[in-house]
Design an enzyme around this catalytic site. Structure first.
Site, PDB file in Angstrom:
ATOM      1  CB  CYS A   1     -18.551  -4.115   5.376  1.00  0.00           C
ATOM      2  SG  CYS A   1     -17.607  -2.656   5.871  1.00  0.00           S
TER       3      CYS A   1
ATOM      4  CB  CYS B   1     -18.134   0.734   8.891  1.00  0.00           C
ATOM      5  SG  CYS B   1     -17.089  -0.178  10.058  1.00  0.00           S
TER       6      CYS B   1
ATOM      7  CB  CYS C   1     -15.605  -6.858   6.570  1.00  0.00           C
ATOM      8  SG  CYS C   1     -16.928  -6.714   7.773  1.00  0.00           S
TER       9      CYS C   1
ATOM     10  NE  ARG D   1     -19.282  -3.112  12.694  1.00  0.00           N
ATOM     11  CZ  ARG D   1     -20.225  -4.003  12.432  1.00  0.00           C
ATOM     12  NH1 ARG D   1     -20.056  -5.265  12.748  1.00  0.00           N
ATOM     13  NH2 ARG D   1     -21.342  -3.642  11.824  1.00  0.00           N
TER      14      ARG D   1
ATOM     15  CB  CYS E   1      -1.338   3.739   8.159  1.00  0.00           C
ATOM     16  SG  CYS E   1      -2.419   4.428   6.872  1.00  0.00           S
TER      17      CYS E   1
ATOM     18  CB  CYS F   1      -0.912  -0.008   1.228  1.00  0.00           C
ATOM     19  SG  CYS F   1      -2.013   1.413   1.265  1.00  0.00           S
TER      20      CYS F   1
ATOM     21  CB  CYS G   1      -0.897  -0.348   8.258  1.00  0.00           C
ATOM     22  SG  CYS G   1      -1.650  -1.566   7.156  1.00  0.00           S
TER      23      CYS G   1
HETATM   24  N1  SAM Z   1      -6.575   0.530   3.068  1.00  0.00           N
HETATM   25  C1  SAM Z   1      -7.834   0.732   3.620  1.00  0.00           C
HETATM   26  C2  SAM Z   1      -7.881   1.935   4.512  1.00  0.00           C
HETATM   27  O1  SAM Z   1      -6.972   2.155   5.305  1.00  0.00           O
HETATM   28  O2  SAM Z   1      -8.841   2.694   4.423  1.00  0.00           O
HETATM   29  C3  SAM Z   1      -8.419  -0.442   4.316  1.00  0.00           C
HETATM   30  C4  SAM Z   1      -7.660  -1.395   5.195  1.00  0.00           C
HETATM   31  S1  SAM Z   1      -7.094  -0.789   6.772  1.00  0.00           S
HETATM   32  C5  SAM Z   1      -6.099  -2.147   7.221  1.00  0.00           C
HETATM   33  C6  SAM Z   1      -8.493  -0.735   7.877  1.00  0.00           C
HETATM   34  C7  SAM Z   1      -8.263  -0.267   9.299  1.00  0.00           C
HETATM   35  O3  SAM Z   1      -7.694  -1.306  10.069  1.00  0.00           O
HETATM   36  C8  SAM Z   1      -7.319   0.894   9.529  1.00  0.00           C
HETATM   37  O4  SAM Z   1      -7.907   2.126   9.272  1.00  0.00           O
HETATM   38  C9  SAM Z   1      -6.969   0.739  11.000  1.00  0.00           C
HETATM   39  O5  SAM Z   1      -7.882   1.475  11.797  1.00  0.00           O
HETATM   40  C10 SAM Z   1      -7.125  -0.760  11.234  1.00  0.00           C
HETATM   41  N2  SAM Z   1      -5.799  -1.362  11.453  1.00  0.00           N
HETATM   42  C11 SAM Z   1      -4.866  -1.628  10.515  1.00  0.00           C
HETATM   43  N3  SAM Z   1      -3.757  -2.169  11.061  1.00  0.00           N
HETATM   44  C12 SAM Z   1      -3.996  -2.241  12.394  1.00  0.00           C
HETATM   45  C13 SAM Z   1      -3.211  -2.684  13.501  1.00  0.00           C
HETATM   46  N4  SAM Z   1      -1.968  -3.136  13.345  1.00  0.00           N
HETATM   47  N5  SAM Z   1      -3.764  -2.626  14.720  1.00  0.00           N
HETATM   48  C14 SAM Z   1      -5.016  -2.168  14.898  1.00  0.00           C
HETATM   49  N6  SAM Z   1      -5.789  -1.719  13.883  1.00  0.00           N
HETATM   50  C15 SAM Z   1      -5.290  -1.744  12.648  1.00  0.00           C
HETATM   51 FE1  SF4 Z   2      -2.764   1.187   3.406  1.00  0.00          FE
HETATM   52 FE2  SF4 Z   2      -2.673  -0.039   5.728  1.00  0.00          FE
HETATM   53 FE3  SF4 Z   2      -3.003   2.584   5.655  1.00  0.00          FE
HETATM   54 FE4  SF4 Z   2      -5.023   0.949   4.819  1.00  0.00          FE
HETATM   55  S1  SF4 Z   2      -4.207   1.137   6.889  1.00  0.00           S
HETATM   56  S2  SF4 Z   2      -4.240   2.804   3.809  1.00  0.00           S
HETATM   57  S3  SF4 Z   2      -3.789  -0.729   3.945  1.00  0.00           S
HETATM   58  S4  SF4 Z   2      -1.178   1.468   4.949  1.00  0.00           S
END
Ligand code: SAM
Ligand code: SF4
Ligand code: DTB
Length: 337
Positions: A143, A203, A111, A275, A70, A66, A73
């Protein structure tokens, strides 16, 4: 009971408000824990059936690589040490097989997550639309979370029958810049507006335990609760500190602080589905039950979240059975449409 802003008489249905201040939310969050849980349970029972705990299954339909950064992530291409390989979008049939298995295990909602900054129009987006139609044809809620969405993409997802779009604010506006630099809070709010405008359920929630302060948590809940209508669904994640991400090694939050966050979300958004999301594996059964008492009314069901482990289905079925909630396992469908 301790006095706190906007207190309600126990028998009175608390009003749904969209004018919360951060200070009011923080005062609720910081109440003595037993008062907080009691009040959240009252609000929950005035608006919802406490035995209705939704099971949602998650599938990563496009993993890794990606472009966003973040910090939490493992799927970000910026965090090479997280070693999450980049994969292609899964085939529609393979996704629908997983959906059918989730349904047979007792999931109500399916989802699907893609590690995209935003979806590209074309064959991949069309495939996602087919996945949504297929899941809906099985009688489950659908979702997706695909990153930022344009108004026309939101419209097309609505036409495919999408129940909800997941797009999290993650944290409060002041802490956000410590976690993500490649898209702004405003970008996220715009996507949420596009989703709402298309008539899809929203959501939207966030993560606790990334090093934010309690005021940041209250500020995130304020932004959510001051949306009218409220998001239908509010995931509360506890950080899963994945090796190789910048947040690896962050100390876990106290489970009682997680309970506080669920309870506060319930009080300020009385009808939303709160959730219990990532990080549930590190909560004891008792901590999870306290979250349910405080108004959390959904879990992710199935042993995988997107890339990390979740509680097993059997374990969750036993937990729900022990608190008096049966998991029905519907007969398999003859064939997914
Ligand atoms: N890429 C898309 C986005 O960010 O909009 C969708 C996938 S993203 C993995 C969905 C959500 O999962 C993130 O916004 C975050 O809140 C949560 N998330 C991701 N990695 C996480 C982690 N290591 N621990 C807790 N929550 C996490
Ligand atoms: Fe990409 Fe992970 Fe951020 Fe979603 S949470 S936008 S998958 S880096
Ligand atoms: C959400 O708020 N939590 C889910 C769902 N929305 C998509 C994702 C949790 C991901 C946890 C880390 C992983 O498994 O990669």
């Amino acid at each position: 009971m301790s006095s706190s802003p906007s207190a309600t008489a126990p028998s009175q249905k608390p009003a749904i408000r969209h004018d919360w201040s951060v200070a009011e939310i923080r005062a609720i969050h910081d109440m003595p824990l037993l008062d907080l849980v009691y009040r959240a349970a009252e609000v929950h029972r005035a608006h919802n059936d406490p035995a209705d705990i939704q099971r949602a299954s998650l599938l990563s339909i496009k993993t890794g690589g990606c472009p966003e950064d973040c910090a939490y992530c493992p799927q970000s291409a910026h965090h090479k040490e997280a070693k999450q390989p980049r994969e292609r979008l899964m085939a529609v049939e393979a996704v629908l097989q997983e959906a059918a298995a989730a349904r047979a295990a007792g999931a109500h909602r399916f989802c699907m997550g893609a590690a995209w900054r935003q979806p590209k129009d074309g064959p991949e987006f069309d495939a996602v639309l087919s996945m949504v139609r297929g899941v809906r044809a099985m009688g489950m809620e659908a979702c997706v979370t695909l990153g930022m969405l344009s108004p026309s993409q939101a419209q097309r997802l609505a036409e495919a029958g999408l129940t909800a779009y997941n797009h999290n604010l993650d944290t409060g506006p002041d802490f956000y810049g410590d976690i993500i630099s490649t898209r702004t809070y405003e970008d996220r709010l715009n996507t949420l507006a596009n989703v709402r405008e298309a008539g899809i359920g929203v959501c939207c929630g966030g993560i606790v335990g990334m090093g934010e302060g309690v005021t940041d948590r209250a500020a995130m809940l304020q932004v959510l609760a001051n949306h009218a209508p409220h998001p239908e669904s509010v995931p509360i994640n506890a950080l899963v500190a994945v090796e190789g991400t910048p947040l690896a090694g962050t100390p876990p939050i106290d489970p009682l602080d997680f309970v506080r966050m669920c309870a506060t979300a319930r009080i300020v958004m009385p009808k939303a589905r709160v959730r219990l999301s990532a990080g549930r594996k590190s909560l004891t059964r008792e901590a999870q039950v306290l979250c349910f008492l405080a108004g959390a009314n959904s879990i992710f069901y199935g042993e995988r979240l997107l890339t990390t482990a979740n509680n097993g289905e059997d374990e969750d079925e036993a937990l729900l059975a022990d608190i008096g909630i049966a998991v029905e396992r519907p007969a398999a469908l003859a064939a997914a449409e």
